[in-house]
Design an enzyme around this catalytic site. Structure first.
Site, short mmCIF file in Angstrom:
data_model
loop_
_atom_site.label_atom_id
_atom_site.label_comp_id
_atom_site.label_asym_id
_atom_site.label_seq_id
_atom_site.Cartn_x
_atom_site.Cartn_y
_atom_site.Cartn_z
N HIS A 1 0.84 -1.20 0.00
CA HIS A 1 0.00 0.00 0.00
C HIS A 1 0.88 1.25 0.00
O HIS A 1 0.70 2.15 -0.84
CB HIS A 1 -0.91 0.00 1.23
N GLU A 2 1.82 1.30 0.94
CA GLU A 2 2.68 2.47 1.03
C GLU A 2 3.61 2.57 -0.16
O GLU A 2 3.95 3.66 -0.61
CB GLU A 2 3.48 2.43 2.34
N HIS B 1 1.91 4.54 -2.89
CA HIS B 1 2.08 5.99 -2.71
C HIS B 1 3.50 6.41 -3.07
O HIS B 1 3.72 7.40 -3.77
CB HIS B 1 1.82 6.37 -1.24
#
Length: 343
Positions: A20-21, A24
């Protein structure tokens, strides 16, 4: 639960938070945003390293319940040319969505792997009724291919079973293909079962398996992925509508217990739990709530409409309050999970 299942759950959470990170992070890098820290986990640092190339600090923290990518100009004004606040709003929106999109993409890819490895794929054609079947008394017949339950179209076994469970608690119309013709069976009554104080519809017939071809694998993977998204979305809608309460939520302890049960049930069940949590993480992060990606995306949409940014300090305060409320909710559901285990 034992040590190994707890470790397995921690590794699963850690991996899903990482991708997820990384979503980003990768988009921020693509748009040349200055990144202060890339962290997996929250709380005290266990490990930290600063890149000599770009000055980004990479950290592993003690609590495997989150993570973040700290970007210059994220919640404050900055003169750094690489600050997030200096980037066009469309770039910031892509960076914001990238984390959830990565979780959803991973979930869909995992689903395709699970389907490809499953020796038996189910369709929606009735093969045989259980003894004492209720639906057969309302006109459903062997060799009927069910295409709709109520107003919901079904394509594969998983969305058929889920739609019956969620929608068929009361008599409901069922549309079938019979001898090449479309037939609507009005007010079909399905049997029921209760779980955790809630009533669900239940299937009372077997369904035929379908031939496992490359096309069928793609079809099954697509519709099973869509069904997973539907389950999560309708669970959120049911909670907002009052059908479920905060007491029905599970935190890390409850999810770890579910992962343990899935692992004991076999590789497929564990894999599906992996998919479900990944898709769930992606969708929950897109909710338009402060501190979540969806909350930031909401402010960016407002900026797009107003053609000028929101006050960074005010937005930062709103997200800070959101973080506090989310942490309080996390503490509440964790205590609730522990009490359930004690009982």
């Amino acid at each position: 639960m034992n040590f190994w299942t707890i470790l397995l759950a921690i590794l699963m959470f850690g991996f899903l938070i990482f991708i997820h990170e990384f979503g980003h992070f990768s988009m921020a890098r693509a748009f040349h945003v200055t990144i202060k820290e890339f962290s997996i986990g929250m709380g005290p640092k266990l490990f930290s390293r600063i890149s000599k190339k770009n000055g980004t600090q990479y950290s592993l923290r003690a609590l495997p319940v989150g993570g973040y990518v700290a970007m210059v100009g994220e919640d404050e004004e900055s003169d750094d040319p690489g600050a997030l606040c200096k980037k066009p709003v469309w770039q910031r929106m892509i960076i914001t969505v990238a984390g959830a999109a990565t979780n959803l993409l991973f979930g869909f890819l995992m689903m395709a792997i699970l389907v490809a490895g499953n020796p038996t794929l189910g369709g929606t054609t009735v093969a045989e009724f259980f003894e004492g079947s209720v639906t057969s008394q309302y006109g459903l017949q062997v060799n009927d291919t069910i295409v709709k339950v109520g107003k919901t179209r079904v394509h594969v076994a998983t969305d058929l079973v889920y739609t019956i469970m969620h929608d068929a608690r009361d008599p409901i119309d069922v549309t079938v293909i019979r001898d090449g013709k479309t037939v609507v069976l009005p007010g079909v009554q399905f049997p029921h079962y209760q779980e955790a104080g809630h009533v669900f519809g239940d299937r009372d017939f077997y369904i035929y398996a379908v031939e496992k071809t490359p096309g069928e694998v793609v079809k099954q993977a697509f519709w099973q992925s869509v069904n997973t998204v539907t389950m999560i979305w309708e669970s959120i809608a049911d909670m907002v509508g009052g059908e479920y309460s905060v007491k029905d939520l599970s935190g890390p302890v409850g999810v770890t217990e579910a992962i343990s049960e899935a692992a004991e049930a076999g590789a497929y069940n564990f894999g599906f739990m992996f998919v479900f949590i990944s898709v769930n993480l992606g969708m929950m992060n897109l909710l338009p709530l402060p501190a979540l990606d969806g909350g930031r995306l909401l402010f960016q949409f407002i900026e797009l409409i107003r053609r000028k940014p929101m006050n960074a300090q005010v937005e930062g305060y709103i997200h800070f309050v959101g973080i506090i409320l989310l942490m309080l909710l996390m503490v509440f559901v964790t205590c609730q999970d522990i009490l359930k285990l004690i009982r």
